[in-house]
Design a protein around this motif. Sequence first.
Motif: not given
Length: 761
Positions: A604-617, A620-621, A681-692
Amino acid sequence: HKRIALLYFFTTLAFFGAGGVEALLIRTQLAQPNGKVLSPDEFNQLMTMHGVTMIFFFIIPMTTGAFGNYLVPLMLGARDMAFPRLNALSYWLFLGSGLFLYTSVFLGKAPNCGWFCYTPLNTRTFDPGLNVDFYALGLIFNSMSTTAGALNFIVTVFKLRAPGMSLNRMPLFIFAILAVSLSLIFALPSLTTDLVFVELQRKLGFHFFDVAHGGDPLLWQHLFWLFGHPEVYIIILPAMGIATSIIPTFAKRKMIAFPLVALAELLVAFIGFGVWAHHMFATGLATTTLVFFAAASMMVVIPSAIQIFAWLFTVNLGRPDFRAPLLFIGGFIALFVIGGLSGIMFAAIPFDQATTDTYFVVAHFHFIIFGAAVFPLLGGLYYWFPKVTGRMYHERWAQASFWVTFVGTVVTFFPMHIVGLLGMTRRVYTYEPHLGWDAYNLSETIGAYILTAGLLMIVANLLWSRFRGVPSGPDPFYGGTLEWATTSPPPPYNFAVIPRVSSPYPNWDREDREEDVRRFERGMLVLETGHETPASTVRDGFLDEVLDMPSEYRRARARGVARKGARRGMSSVPYAQRVARPNGWWGIAVFVATEATLFGTLIGSYFDLRFKAHHWPPPGVPDPKIAVPLILTAVLVATSVPMLLSVRFARRGLAGPTCAALLVALVVQCGYLAMQIHLYVDDLHHFSPAATAYGSIYFTLVGAHHAHVVVGILLNAWLLLRFATGGSRYRLVGLEATAFYWYFVDVLAVIVTLTQIYPSL
């Protein structure tokens, strides 16, 4: 269970004392304008600790941990809780979380953001110290303790009822505890998710609530009040259960409209989950949304009113004896009605918006939380004191303590309505003179000290009575439920013979109690060969099997006589042919319900953030991959087949094939986990949880799923080691429970994977 209940009782009593001292310091600070007793930071810390202590470390653990642990097995005719070791673990987690939280007080780093700790005040930008970290970590462990206790209560109520106690014959107190436990199972995961989010944001730089990086500040409030409003009914429902125990005893008649009252207790818990935005009317939510929650806020009045009218009619149509326990219930009803009427006022959206964050809210809250929740606890202390100690309290002193406590409560909290309407906001540490608040605040402080005097009178009465009170005998009030059918205090095994039940008030069924004596003489259902208790079917309460429970004390021998044939009259149906599910299966089923709710809040938190975002992802991600996650999920789901086969082999007593099937499942599951970690780990090399915010929720959701796979693998490895030495009835139960858990993990894997790849679909 009784020793653990007493540990809970004295521990929560200590926390109650701490919360009371904090309240007195707050009221002393506000007794007059420009108070100098506390500094602003000290006031914020004490105000936060008072709220957190009273809610999380007094009322909930006192009602469930102390009253529930002591009374539920006795009222059910059982000899212990379903999971005694889990019961002990829940207490030590509770104690540890409380000591951890109060360590912050001595370090000068106590939580200072209010008991609901709204964002952004809980972020490092506004609170860089350890204050919020103590709050979050302390409540996470407290939630674990409470969840373990709730799981134990649900399984105990479902499975350990005395023969004949069908669901419609359960005492109303048991219905209240069941409603509370179900509420806790489905409410606490949202709070836990919220606390984990804030810790990840504070310590690892995640962005769940940070608007600049795609977060949503209101997400904290949604998750908190998804727990917070059901929590109001979690607090009040045990009080209602205590009232339904005391009123019939002193009215000398059965409860009017018993089925409606039982249903109303469950409905209060259910409707409470649809009212969380009732606390968010001033946050800018759409008007259509507010109207829905306003209507839900009014609906909860219906089951509450059913109970109030049932209580009043029962007293009116009976022959009431207004002794101290019933006086406290009368005070509870009066304060509950006053607090409920002000609560209905908040369902009017304009009024709520005008009085948000004023002392009018504080007044309403305390009439419910203290007046309506604590008064039945005080009445319950007097009511069950003879059962726990074997001695009577001093009646006149008890009645005097009621009147002092009642007057102190009204004088403390009622003026808050007026000063709130005059504009005094909550959480202010001082105020200027000539605002018209002076007299009201002074009267509130005087009332707080009167209330303290009343509570000290209760403590003094019970302490004196514990050592000087006259012996009470087993049933001084002629109560209707089973705890009054045994000695005072009860023996370690509770009942010399497992009682027979044919109504919701079994102690008033003289023929059944006489039959218990005859069965004891014949040695039926004595169960004196160990720490044993009968298990029953869930709906009808038919006798199912005898359980050997873990215990420290030596074998209980009723009246000192070792009788043969203790299991005479028991079901002899082989385990594999039984229809009723064992305790272990029910335990894992409730645990799965908790975990499903936890992942529901994450998704539910995932989709709450998704519906309030203009671009998802966000730009750059990269979009998530589709093929590999789907293939891996299909592989994991396929492990349900060897898990199912292992259960079937175990039921036939085939240890070798059982181990082989478990080994196949374990190898595939480990391979799945290894590949998923590689992708993570491969995903961590492409984008960071501390970026967005996208990265924050993505890695949190997927990581939580991986953690559950690890738990399942550990369970499988443990079972494989156990079955390598042969099968047994208890190992089969463990295997069935673990297989059920894996079915849940497989279904969850499908849902999480679809959520993960959703932007690419």
